[in-house]
Design an enzyme around this catalytic site. Sequence first.
Site, PDB file in Angstrom:
ATOM      1  CB  CYS A  18      36.195  36.744  45.567  1.00 52.36           C
ATOM      2  SG  CYS A  18      36.912  36.015  47.105  1.00 52.36           S
ATOM      3  CG  HIS A 130      39.456  39.338  45.846  1.00 48.30           C
ATOM      4  ND1 HIS A 130      38.181  39.420  45.903  1.00 48.30           N
ATOM      5  CD2 HIS A 130      39.699  40.009  44.351  1.00 48.30           C
ATOM      6  CE1 HIS A 130      37.650  39.631  44.807  1.00 48.30           C
ATOM      7  NE2 HIS A 130      38.493  39.775  43.859  1.00 48.30           N
TER       8      HIS A 130
END
Length: 182
Positions: A18, A130
């Site tokens: 990510c 994330h």
Amino acid sequence: MEEGKTKIYHERQRLQFCLLHSLNNLFQGKDVFTKSDLNSIAEKLDVDDPNKGSWTPMSIVFKPHHNEITGNYDINVLIAALEQKSKTVVWHDRRNGASSIDLDGTDDRLMGIVLNVPVRKFSGLWRSRHWVTLKYIQGFWYNLDSDFAAPYAFKDTQEVREFLDGIITAGAEVLLVMNDKQ
């Protein structure tokens, strides 16, 4: 693509890359950074660390600043990668809320916003973080989350501020990516 519609680069999630996707979304281009680039940055950070820990057999995969196989890069890799592109990271003081971020700035100092948000999966059994990019593109703020099927356009800066306040409350870290002054 419809005529007059803004073309936005949006890289989708793969494994735990990510941060890689967030950086490419921030710079609006494929392979602005590659897995190899970020692995090299992470390795250099490890080599240069005067306080590095001792080696274990797990060190082959689980490195201090990333996972060799899946990614999962840390903040140090983000900062070093952005410094390579003459960008500065300013950690937003969560006590001030989103209203203190100049989302309407006219000086082009704010390149974008990178978020590090807590994630819970499998009924809360698996917790991680994330990386997500928010970017102002041709008059609109977009959420370029690599988990999304497509970019999400915010209707206005007030909606961006409400979103940011909500995720700050949920434990997210907000990092302002600044263009260096010319």
